[in-house]
Design an enzyme around this catalytic site. Structure first.
Site, PDB file in Angstrom:
ATOM      1  N   GLU A   1       0.814  -1.221   0.000  1.00 36.16           N
ATOM      2  CA  GLU A   1       0.000   0.000   0.000  1.00 36.16           C
ATOM      3  C   GLU A   1       0.844   1.268   0.000  1.00 36.16           C
ATOM      4  O   GLU A   1       0.465   2.250  -0.642  1.00 36.16           O
ATOM      5  CB  GLU A   1      -0.961   0.018   1.204  1.00 36.16           C
ATOM      6  CG  GLU A   1      -2.169  -0.911   1.057  1.00 36.16           C
ATOM      7  CD  GLU A   1      -1.839  -2.365   1.305  1.00 36.16           C
ATOM      8  OE1 GLU A   1      -0.724  -2.647   1.807  1.00 36.16           O
ATOM      9  OE2 GLU A   1      -2.686  -3.229   0.991  1.00 36.16           O
TER      10      GLU A   1
ATOM     11  N   HIS B   1     -12.174  -5.752   8.193  1.00 34.93           N
ATOM     12  CA  HIS B   1     -12.820  -5.494   6.907  1.00 34.93           C
ATOM     13  C   HIS B   1     -14.017  -4.585   7.061  1.00 34.93           C
ATOM     14  O   HIS B   1     -14.892  -4.575   6.202  1.00 34.93           O
ATOM     15  CB  HIS B   1     -13.253  -6.822   6.241  1.00 34.93           C
ATOM     16  CG  HIS B   1     -12.111  -7.722   5.923  1.00 34.93           C
ATOM     17  ND1 HIS B   1     -11.584  -8.603   6.845  1.00 34.93           N
ATOM     18  CD2 HIS B   1     -11.373  -7.868   4.804  1.00 34.93           C
ATOM     19  CE1 HIS B   1     -10.567  -9.259   6.300  1.00 34.93           C
ATOM     20  NE2 HIS B   1     -10.415  -8.833   5.063  1.00 34.93           N
TER      21      HIS B   1
END
Lengths: 372, 397
Positions: B117, B187
């Site tokens: 990322e 999540h």
């Protein structure tokens, strides 16, 4: 002398024979290196005097920095860490007073409008991206820029500079991997200068420096003597050719030595021996280039004196100019957060303006341009 | 997401190898020692489709994910410098947001990156510095954290620190965010306030497909770096007739989606749809009508729209999934009490996720700021003298 590994990494790129540089080109390199060194010394004195808040020099590494700039095109985008920008900008023709204005944070600071610490230069004119203090964040950015250039087929490369200490950061691994996988024309230029503030290389990495990491990314790489400006220049030119012709990154590890303290807030004799510094001072890149130029008959003591006088004068003029230039009005604190100022920031700005009008004698308003 | 596989409960019944799992569960149920608990809980809101504007030409049914896909397709068509990259975007992405884009525009424009990322964010900034457009994807908002340094120290600061010589203007970061009933700790995050706290970057969260397309195109074309969080629970469940044309919805402007006179409700994303249900309940139970305001852009946020409404109603309810402490409701509450203090008839209410480090899997049904918690807040707002405080260790509910 630090006990760094003396392993010479086998050159995996074919070096062209020593380039035949013209006298003009060599002089340009020498003058950039010496101007850089002189400016570093004088601005260090300014920081000790409290005239600027901070400074850091690239003393001992002028060959690596200027040699690398000489090996690329003027519009190749450079992403410096913080030690390289000054040398790159000087080589590319940035006026000395522009740099001094940034260090003083005056209204003529086009690099940061007075918002950044000294040496955090930024120039679109000279293709040198804004410096941030965070280590290695610039390295994956260089990859993105190169990706964009590759798509645009504009023949440009990007260069990411970092020290051997910053090479420990995850961003560097991220950049190496992405540049290799995506085939980006980026030159990764590592200045291995032996020290990361007080951390010597043996406390920074266990392997054979930075160059050894390249094969694991299928990246071409070379280790060069960073204090030999011609070696750096040659390697840089060869690396650039590979980037453009093969659309892949190249890593150059320039072995050098940080003669400087880390910065104006550091006293390096606390953690390293003066003998070590003394040893490397005899092998510094400026002395070596000077000797070469004398041997070749293109430089002498008279020319040296003349040039140093010129350089000193330029710097002195820049200092006088910066010392007598105010900073931008406090309005500059609020602009450029976004392209257009949102209402919330405008509100804070107007409140500050009213506050400063009421309490103007409590603030050093004479150091700033008036707020209209 | 990792698939944990099926676990066999030990009940003394010995399953034969030939039994299918369904057969096993039927046997377990017959055995009487095990109660089959009900499956995952149902959605806690009703999505009401947004009507397309009257001036819209051709429209097509799209869910939120398809609307995002359409916005990116238009961006790629209209901006030759635009590239889309991130993990798994080439085949369409784990939610399908980038479906077919690599096929249509080629792998030099829509491509996968290694799992990294901070590399993705750094490279996105580099693309923007070089004057091109980068629309990068973080696979889940939960995983934006490795990119935090690049977003905060680089993207947000680039224009300001360089005296407007370099910018990250061409950068847009997209990520699916918010609870999805089973996403649990890693999540389900709504990490918007980590970024609203950083001047220099914009934060946008849409409530439905029509909004998502217009807002994402604005983000992509905005001359500032933007983060666009897409409520993943709305990807399939939110369906509108979306104009197929190229349109944009301005950033920094909230939208009042319902008019009322007694109470102001503010939210964004999924929570807007919860508040619609709450407003209906409030009308039934208390006979009051509510302004419902969708902030849409959290930074910079449209304080004027909210303040004007609160001046009218005197009561403010803010609801968000993100935790209570330092949630964006805190910012709204602090600003509105300063701007509208004399008009307030009751303390401002915030109904939010709890201060737990993530939405806990089996307890999500209690965690969410659902209609029952919200209607309780409405009750407190309209009857401030009758606020009952439960004797809990927290002191309030």
């Amino acid at each position: 002398m630090t006990s760094r590994s003396a392993t010479i990494f086998a050159a995996s790129i074919a070096l062209t024979p020593l380039l035949q540089l013209s006298e003009q080109e060599i002089l340009r390199i020498y003058k950039s290196m010496t101007m850089l060194n002189l400016l570093d010394q004088i601005l260090t004195d300014c920081s000790r005097d409290g005239r600027i808040s901070f400074y850091l020099t690239v003393e001992g590494e002028e060959g690596a920095v200027v040699g690398s700039a000489a090996g690329i095109e003027p519009d190749d985008l450079t992403f410096g860490q913080y030690r390289e920008s000054c040398g790159i900008l000087l080589y590319r023709g940035c006026p000395v007073n522009s740099l001094v204005h940034q260090c003083y944070g005056t209204a003529s600071d086009t690099h940061s409008k007075g918002r950044q610490m000294p040496v955090h230069y930024s120039s679109t004119e000279f293709s040198s991206v804004s410096i941030s203090s965070t280590l290695a964040t610039q390295v994956p950015q260089a990859v993105g820029a190169a990706l964009s250039y590759k798509r645009a087929r504009n023949g440009r490369v990007s260069v990411a500079y970092f020290g051997e200490g910053a090479a420990s950061m995850g961003d560097v691994h991220a950049a190496f991997n992405m540049a290799s996988v995506l085939g980006c024309p980026t030159i990764f230029f590592c200045r291995n200068n032996g020290w990361a503030i007080s951390t010597p290389t043996q406390e920074q990495y266990k392997g054979d420096g930075i160059v050894i990491r390249a094969p694991s990314y299928d990246m071409k790489a070379i280790r060069v003597d960073g204090n030999d400006v011609f070696a750096v220049l040659t390697a840089m030119k060869a690396a650039r050719k590979i980037c453009i012709n093969e659309s892949r990154p190249v890593l150059i590890e320039a072995m050098s030595y940080r003669l400087a303290h880390h910065s104006s807030t550091d006293e390096s004799t606390y953690y390293r021996s003066p003998h070590e510094i003394h040893y490397w001072r005899k092998h510094d890149p400026i002395t070596r280039l000077h000797r070469y130029m004398e041997n070749r008959g293109i430089w002498d003591a008279e020319k040296e004196e003349e040039w140093l006088k010129q350089a000193n004068q330029l710097i002195e003029e820049a200092l006088v100019e910066a010392e007598s230039t105010k900073s931008l009005s406090p309005e500059a604190m609020f602009t450029d957060v976004y392209e257009k100022m949102p209402p919330s920031i405008e509100k804070q700005m107007m409140e500050t303006k009213l506050h400063l009008e009421k309490y103007r004698d409590k603030y050093p308003m004479s150091n700033y341009l008036p707020w209209n | 997401m990792a698939s944990k596989g099926l676990r066999v409960l030990s009940t003394g019944l010995q399953p034969k190898c030939s039994l299918s799992y369904r057969g096993l569960f039927q046997q377990l149920a017959k055995g009487g020692t095990v109660t089959i608990v009900s499956k995952r809980s149902c959605s806690y809101f009703t999505y009401v489709p947004e009507e397309p504007p009257e001036t819209a030409g051709e429209v097509r049914q799209m869910n939120l994910c398809q609307a995002v896909n359409n916005a990116m397709e238009i961006a790629l068509q209209t901006d030759p410098t635009a590239v889309i990259f991130g993990e798994d975007v080439a085949f369409g992405g784990v939610f399908g947001a980038t479906r077919d884009l690599a096929t249509k525009f080629g792998k030099d424009r829509v491509f996968n990156t290694p799992i990294c990322e901070h590399g993705i964010a750094g490279a996105g900034i580099g693309v923007a510095i070089a004057g091109s457009t980068a629309v990068i994807e973080m696979q889940f908002a939960d995983y934006i954290m490795p990119a935090f340094d690049q977003i905060i120290n680089e993207a947000s600061r680039m224009r300001y620190r360089s005296g407007n010589t370099f910018t990250s203007a061409g950068l847009t970061i997209r990520a699916p965010s918010g609870g999805i009933n089973h996403g649990a700790i890693y999540h389900s995050s709504s990490p918007e306030t980590f970024f609203t706290h950083m001047p220099g970057i914009k934060m946008v969260i849409p409530r439905g497909p029509i909004q998502a397309k217009g807002l994402l195109l604005s983000c992509i074309r905005e001359n500032d770096p933007c983060i666009f969080f897409e409520p993943k629970i709305l990807y399939r469940s939110a369906v509108d007739m979306v104009p197929t044309e190229d349109y944009m919805i301005p950033l920094g402007k909230a939208e009042k989606i319902q008019d009322g006179s007694d109470l102001t409700m503010v939210a964004w994303g999924t929570q807007i749809h919860v508040l619609r249900d709450v407003a209906k309940l409030a009308a039934e139970k208390y006979g009051i009508t509510c302004d419902i305001i969708d902030l849409r852009t959290l930074n910079p946020w449209d304080m004027d729209t909210v303040a004007n409404s609160v001046v009218k109603t005197g009561r403010l309810l803010i609801a968000h999934e993100a935790p209570y402490t330092s949630g964006f409701g805190a910012e709204i509450a602090a600003s509105i009490q300063q701007e509208c203090f004399g008009h307030l008839k009751a303390p401002i209410e915030r109904v939010t996720g709890f201060d737990t480090p993530g939405i806990p899997h089996k307890f999500e049904v209690f965690y969410k700021p659902d209609r029952w918690r919200c209607i309780e807040a409405v009750r407190r707002l309209i009857m401030p003298k009758a606020i009952e405080r439960l004797e809990t260790s927290v002191g309030y509910i």
